[in-house]
Scaffold this active site. Structure first.
Site, PDB file in Angstrom:
ATOM      1  N   HIS A 130       2.722  40.332  -2.016  1.00 44.44           N
ATOM      2  CA  HIS A 130       3.623  40.972  -0.772  1.00 44.44           C
ATOM      3  C   HIS A 130       4.261  42.444  -1.342  1.00 44.44           C
ATOM      4  O   HIS A 130       5.400  42.380  -2.111  1.00 44.44           O
ATOM      5  CB  HIS A 130       4.606  40.083  -0.588  1.00 44.44           C
ATOM      6  N   ASN A 147       3.085  47.377   7.819  1.00 42.58           N
ATOM      7  CA  ASN A 147       4.000  47.972   8.834  1.00 42.58           C
ATOM      8  C   ASN A 147       4.250  49.520   8.185  1.00 42.58           C
ATOM      9  O   ASN A 147       5.255  49.977   8.030  1.00 42.58           O
ATOM     10  CB  ASN A 147       5.189  47.294   8.684  1.00 42.58           C
ATOM     11  N   ASP A 199       8.082  41.528  -2.826  1.00 43.85           N
ATOM     12  CA  ASP A 199       8.399  42.305  -1.594  1.00 43.85           C
ATOM     13  C   ASP A 199       8.851  43.810  -1.770  1.00 43.85           C
ATOM     14  O   ASP A 199       9.883  44.134  -1.073  1.00 43.85           O
ATOM     15  CB  ASP A 199       9.574  41.472  -0.766  1.00 43.85           C
ATOM     16  N   HIS A 207      12.982  52.632  -0.398  1.00 45.05           N
ATOM     17  CA  HIS A 207      13.447  53.257   0.650  1.00 45.05           C
ATOM     18  C   HIS A 207      14.210  54.800  -0.055  1.00 45.05           C
ATOM     19  O   HIS A 207      14.566  54.560  -0.940  1.00 45.05           O
ATOM     20  CB  HIS A 207      14.560  52.708   1.448  1.00 45.05           C
TER      21      HIS A 207
HETATM   22 ZN   LIG Z   1       9.035  40.269   5.393  1.00 46.74          ZN
END
Ligand SMILES: [Zn+2]
Length: 393
Positions: A57, A91, A278, A282
């Protein structure tokens, strides 16, 4: 190209021994008391050699948000953290919901030749929460569908998505969140979707992987789902197993000490299958505006080693299983054991010396991490991909 690593402690999910290891081209050729003439000899004394890590991930923000991360900077961050295989979330902009976008990422990842790059494919077209038609045109190498970053609210859609995924022979990775409930109760928002999706997996027989599980009740739901025979696996993040009551924006949020205890118990009893970062880079500006997430690839091993192994909660073989063997099995990659004739994807770590995490030293394009200044053990010294040293501290 050949490489001889001398006097090293070799650890994988089932082995713990001290010896030498010889690599030729991209393969482990020999293990034992060795004296080959190699192009390079690495002194492994006081170090640990493990199968490199696999992350189910990560977000590399490419295409669309290249100011946060790119396939190349993300891959370099992965190598710096001891990873040689990652599974990208979809995404991006555009979203990974068409063969063109998907194949472009896979192809550029291959050309970089830094790590193995896999990618999920959107469950719903454009993450709209409803449309599944694009799945009729699914590229062959796709292993998992995911709308990560967004939860799928509709029971109807998820039921059909699971049936479709089963028919196509792929799994679904779930970002469990009811977006309507999140502003009211971030805990119920995760738990209710976790319970629903495990129930639906039981009913449909779909292959389910729960991403970044973070609460007592969601861990329990996975545990019960496994007992009842649901085809479910799950991952937890380094931050959800080490931080509580900390004010750092991430989704799912940093929980309470009780949740952290439940996550660790889940790791100990096998409910938790793997650790996933994860990794969510940013810019400072986006982070100031409230963008959720943190970079994680470069700090994961140290955070996990320090909080799980150094504290005696699990052994290093078990950590290797959680960071290499199990995530590789989930992604369908033959990796996680240090054996002759296996691909030489390895990481050399120093578990003896304490060091301080410095966000300014990260290879990622972003440095949003709550672990800046943390004192940890478990520094990655060398990462080997296909028999080549791709990272050296
Ligand atoms: Zn998520």
């Amino acid at each position: 190209m050949s490489l001889l690593i001398k006097n090293v402690r070799i650890i994988d999910y089932k082995t713990d021994m001290c010896c030498d290891l010889y690599i030729e081209k991209d393969q482990i050729k020999d293990i034992g008391n060795l004296s080959y003439k190699a192009d390079e000899i690495i002194d492994g004394s006081d170090k640990v050699l493990m199968p490199s890590f696999v992350d189910t991930h990560v977000h590399f923000r490419d295409p669309g948000f290249l100011y946060k991360e790119t396939l190349e900077t993300g891959s370099r961050a992965a190598l710096c953290g001891g990873y040689t295989s990652v599974n990208l979330m979809g995404n991006t902009n555009p979203i990974v919901d068409s063969p063109g976008v998907y194949e472009d990422i896979i192809c550029r990842g291959k050309n970089l030749n830094l790590i193995d790059i896999h990618s999920v494919y959107a469950v719903t077209k454009g993450f709209d929460g409803h449309t599944l038609d694009h799945l009729n045109d699914l590229p062959e190498s796709v292993r998992f569908l995911s709308d990560d970053g967004k939860g799928i609210l509709s029971n109807y859609t998820m039921f059909h998505a699971m049936n479709k995924a089963k028919e196509l022979g792929v799994g679904i990775m779930v970002h469990a969140e009811d977006p309507n409930l999140s502003p009211l109760d971030y805990r119920i928002a995760e738990d209710i979707i976790t319970l629903r999706d495990i129930y639906l997996a039981e009913q449909t027989g779909a292959r389910l992987h729960m991403s970044h599980v973070s609460t007592v009740d969601s861990i329990d739901a996975v545990r019960h789902g496994k007992i009842k025979g649901a085809n479910v696996t799950c991952e937890v993040t380094p931050h959800h197993l080490s931080l509580w009551d900390v004010n750092y924006r991430v989704n799912p949020p940093i929980r309470t000490k009780k949740d952290v205890k439940a996550v660790i118990r889940g790791i100990q009893d096998g409910t938790v299958d793997c650790i996933a970062t994860d990794h969510a880079p940013h810019s400072q500006e986006d982070k100031a505006k409230g963008a959720p997430g943190m970079v994680g690839l470069e700090t994961a091993f140290a955070v996990c080693y320090t909080n799980l192994v150094k504290t005696g909660r699990i052994g290093l073989k078990k950590l290797s299983k959680l960071m290499s063997k199990n995530p590789a099995d989930i992604l369908g990659i033959d990796h996680g054991a240090i054996e002759v004739e296996k691909k030489a994807d390895l990481v050399l770590v120093d578990i003896e010396k304490e060091y301080t995490i410095n966000k300014n030293e990260l290879m990622s394009k972003s440095n949003n991490t709550p672990f800046d200044g943390a004192k940890v053990y478990g520094r990655v010294e060398i990462t080997i991909y296909k028999g080549e040293v791709k990272y050296r501290r």
